[in-house]
Design a protein around this motif. Structure first.
Motif, PDB file in Angstrom:
ATOM      1  N   ALA A 204     -15.413 -11.661   7.033  1.00  0.00           N
ATOM      2  CA  ALA A 204     -15.125 -10.245   6.793  1.00  0.00           C
ATOM      3  C   ALA A 204     -13.840 -10.050   6.006  1.00  0.00           C
ATOM      4  O   ALA A 204     -13.602  -8.971   5.450  1.00  0.00           O
ATOM      5  N   GLY A 205     -12.999 -11.076   5.947  1.00  0.00           N
ATOM      6  CA  GLY A 205     -11.734 -10.971   5.237  1.00  0.00           C
ATOM      7  C   GLY A 205     -11.068 -12.323   5.123  1.00  0.00           C
ATOM      8  O   GLY A 205     -11.484 -13.305   5.754  1.00  0.00           O
ATOM      9  N   VAL A 206     -10.024 -12.385   4.291  1.00  0.00           N
ATOM     10  CA  VAL A 206      -9.247 -13.601   4.083  1.00  0.00           C
ATOM     11  C   VAL A 206      -7.770 -13.236   4.178  1.00  0.00           C
ATOM     12  O   VAL A 206      -7.316 -12.282   3.526  1.00  0.00           O
TER      13      VAL A 206
ATOM     14  N   ASP B 280     -10.686 -18.370  -7.081  1.00  0.00           N
ATOM     15  CA  ASP B 280     -11.848 -17.949  -7.872  1.00  0.00           C
ATOM     16  C   ASP B 280     -12.935 -17.387  -6.956  1.00  0.00           C
ATOM     17  O   ASP B 280     -13.600 -16.401  -7.302  1.00  0.00           O
ATOM     18  N   THR B 281     -13.121 -18.025  -5.808  1.00  0.00           N
ATOM     19  CA  THR B 281     -14.088 -17.533  -4.819  1.00  0.00           C
ATOM     20  C   THR B 281     -13.656 -16.178  -4.284  1.00  0.00           C
ATOM     21  O   THR B 281     -14.475 -15.263  -4.122  1.00  0.00           O
ATOM     22  N   VAL B 282     -12.368 -16.032  -4.005  1.00  0.00           N
ATOM     23  CA  VAL B 282     -11.830 -14.760  -3.530  1.00  0.00           C
ATOM     24  C   VAL B 282     -12.071 -13.655  -4.545  1.00  0.00           C
ATOM     25  O   VAL B 282     -12.542 -12.556  -4.218  1.00  0.00           O
ATOM     26  N   LEU B 283     -11.768 -13.931  -5.797  1.00  0.00           N
ATOM     27  CA  LEU B 283     -11.863 -12.906  -6.833  1.00  0.00           C
ATOM     28  C   LEU B 283     -13.302 -12.565  -7.189  1.00  0.00           C
ATOM     29  O   LEU B 283     -13.579 -11.462  -7.674  1.00  0.00           O
ATOM     30  N   ALA B 284     -14.216 -13.472  -6.928  1.00  0.00           N
ATOM     31  CA  ALA B 284     -15.635 -13.215  -7.202  1.00  0.00           C
ATOM     32  C   ALA B 284     -16.310 -12.438  -6.074  1.00  0.00           C
ATOM     33  O   ALA B 284     -17.465 -12.042  -6.198  1.00  0.00           O
ATOM     34  N   SER B 285     -15.591 -12.202  -4.986  1.00  0.00           N
ATOM     35  CA  SER B 285     -16.150 -11.566  -3.802  1.00  0.00           C
ATOM     36  C   SER B 285     -15.549 -10.177  -3.591  1.00  0.00           C
ATOM     37  O   SER B 285     -14.427  -9.891  -4.019  1.00  0.00           O
ATOM     38  N   ASP B 286     -16.289  -9.329  -2.900  1.00  0.00           N
ATOM     39  CA  ASP B 286     -15.766  -8.024  -2.493  1.00  0.00           C
ATOM     40  C   ASP B 286     -14.993  -8.114  -1.180  1.00  0.00           C
ATOM     41  O   ASP B 286     -14.499  -7.099  -0.674  1.00  0.00           O
ATOM     42  N   THR B 287     -14.857  -9.298  -0.625  1.00  0.00           N
ATOM     43  CA  THR B 287     -14.198  -9.489   0.661  1.00  0.00           C
ATOM     44  C   THR B 287     -12.711  -9.167   0.561  1.00  0.00           C
ATOM     45  O   THR B 287     -12.039  -9.621  -0.379  1.00  0.00           O
ATOM     46  N   PRO B 288     -12.152  -8.406   1.492  1.00  0.00           N
ATOM     47  CA  PRO B 288     -10.720  -8.106   1.468  1.00  0.00           C
ATOM     48  C   PRO B 288      -9.873  -9.373   1.517  1.00  0.00           C
ATOM     49  O   PRO B 288     -10.192 -10.323   2.243  1.00  0.00           O
TER      50      PRO B 288
ATOM     51  N   GLY C 183       1.254  -2.655   9.575  1.00  0.00           N
ATOM     52  CA  GLY C 183       0.202  -3.657   9.607  1.00  0.00           C
ATOM     53  C   GLY C 183      -1.144  -3.072   9.978  1.00  0.00           C
ATOM     54  O   GLY C 183      -2.174  -3.404   9.374  1.00  0.00           O
ATOM     55  N   ARG C 184      -1.160  -2.200  10.984  1.00  0.00           N
ATOM     56  CA  ARG C 184      -2.416  -1.572  11.401  1.00  0.00           C
ATOM     57  C   ARG C 184      -2.992  -0.713  10.274  1.00  0.00           C
ATOM     58  O   ARG C 184      -4.197  -0.761   9.985  1.00  0.00           O
ATOM     59  N   ALA C 185      -2.134   0.075   9.617  1.00  0.00           N
ATOM     60  CA  ALA C 185      -2.600   0.925   8.520  1.00  0.00           C
ATOM     61  C   ALA C 185      -3.091   0.088   7.343  1.00  0.00           C
ATOM     62  O   ALA C 185      -4.089   0.430   6.688  1.00  0.00           O
ATOM     63  N   THR C 186      -2.413  -1.021   7.076  1.00  0.00           N
ATOM     64  CA  THR C 186      -2.791  -1.878   5.956  1.00  0.00           C
ATOM     65  C   THR C 186      -4.149  -2.524   6.186  1.00  0.00           C
ATOM     66  O   THR C 186      -5.001  -2.572   5.285  1.00  0.00           O
ATOM     67  N   LEU C 187      -4.389  -3.023   7.394  1.00  0.00           N
ATOM     68  CA  LEU C 187      -5.707  -3.592   7.701  1.00  0.00           C
ATOM     69  C   LEU C 187      -6.795  -2.527   7.586  1.00  0.00           C
ATOM     70  O   LEU C 187      -7.904  -2.813   7.130  1.00  0.00           O
ATOM     71  N   ASP C 188      -6.470  -1.295   7.961  1.00  0.00           N
ATOM     72  CA  ASP C 188      -7.436  -0.197   7.833  1.00  0.00           C
ATOM     73  C   ASP C 188      -7.852  -0.012   6.381  1.00  0.00           C
ATOM     74  O   ASP C 188      -9.046   0.010   6.053  1.00  0.00           O
ATOM     75  N   TRP C 189      -6.863   0.147   5.489  1.00  0.00           N
ATOM     76  CA  TRP C 189      -7.248   0.476   4.107  1.00  0.00           C
ATOM     77  C   TRP C 189      -7.789  -0.729   3.347  1.00  0.00           C
ATOM     78  O   TRP C 189      -8.522  -0.578   2.354  1.00  0.00           O
ATOM     79  N   LEU C 190      -7.496  -1.946   3.828  1.00  0.00           N
ATOM     80  CA  LEU C 190      -8.141  -3.111   3.239  1.00  0.00           C
ATOM     81  C   LEU C 190      -9.609  -3.210   3.642  1.00  0.00           C
ATOM     82  O   LEU C 190     -10.386  -3.921   3.009  1.00  0.00           O
ATOM     83  N   GLY C 191      -9.982  -2.484   4.692  1.00  0.00           N
ATOM     84  CA  GLY C 191     -11.367  -2.508   5.152  1.00  0.00           C
ATOM     85  C   GLY C 191     -11.590  -3.348   6.387  1.00  0.00           C
ATOM     86  O   GLY C 191     -12.735  -3.577   6.790  1.00  0.00           O
TER      87      GLY C 191
END
Length: 240
Positions: free
Chosen positions: A49-51, A76-84, A219-227
């Motif tokens: 769900a995220g990295v 490259d894998t990170v940038l090719a994905s929609d994963t936060p 931190g809580r707000a940042t995780l929220d907007w990252l998805g």
């Protein structure tokens, strides 16, 4: 939907700190891997769900190290994905390098070690509503990659946070820090306390007392907007 978040650390004993606590509170399982000791990184992020890529004593320029080389390729894998993606210190520097930006030492040999104030840009102001003071522990900085938005600036190191796309965040500071981590870092790497720009240990402890609550909210707000608002199971449990 997956409930795993990939946690990339750089030493055998490294921990995810308060960021890990926040993720586990949200119901995520932490898939912890350390490429520097031979752990493999996933070929795709379909199962995550995220990295979150944390800091470490090595440099993003250390391509002679197998672990750093593997992480740069993994971007490259990170940038090719929609994963936060959340890159903290070395993690943010690795993404910057993968995007063609420079990672470099301070011209006068200065470091940032201890709590400092960062300055949100106009673009970054909404992202720093809860805190503008953060813990620092680094001697290198990054240039802002082409196509990224600068979110915050600093004094010694001008670039403190950038956003690439909608959910690829790179920062220079350490929101994951806990009091135990401060004690361990200042003891295990005491030589850094003697470098120009480093603050005495007492200032680190005082800074934690002053700013940890506001950094927790950030931190809580940042995780929220990252998805990364919560795993599917946690969301269902909260709705029951």
């Amino acid at each position: 939907m997956t409930s795993k978040v990939l946690i990339v650390v750089h030493q055998k004993t490294s921990v995810a700190g308060h960021v890990g606590v926040l993720l586990e509170e949200r119901g995520y399982t932490l898939d912890r891997r350390c490429p520097m000791i031979g752990h493999q990184l996933p070929e795709t992020l379909d199962d995550h769900a995220g990295v979150v890529v944390f800091g470490g004593p090595m440099s993003a320029n250390d391509e002679h190290l197998d672990g750093i080389c593997a992480e740069l390729k993994f971007m490259d894998t990170v940038l090719a994905s929609d994963t936060p993606f959340f890159g903290i210190c070395l993690g943010g520097q690795l993404l910057a390098r993968a995007l063609g930006a420079r990672v470099y030492l301070h011209d006068e040999g200065d470091v940032e070690v201890g709590y400092t104030k960062i300055n949100p840009t106009e673009t970054g102001r909404p992202y720093f509503e809860h805190s503008e003071h953060f813990y620092q522990w680094h001697k290198e900085g990054f240039d802002v990659p082409d196509g990224a938005s600068l979110l915050a600036t600093g004094t010694r190191f001008p670039n403190q946070a950038y956003l690439y796309g909608d959910n690829k965040l790179g920062i220079q500071f350490h929101p994951e820090i806990t009091l135990e981590m401060i004690q361990r870092w200042t003891a295990g790497a005491a030589h850094r306390m003697e470098l120009p720009g480093a603050q005495p240990k007492e200032a680190h402890i005082k800074g934690f007392e002053m700013f940890s609550d506001s950094i927790d909210r950030w931190g809580r707000a940042t995780l929220d907007w990252l998805g990364l608002r919560g795993s599917p199971r946690a969301v269902m449990d909260a709705a029951d």
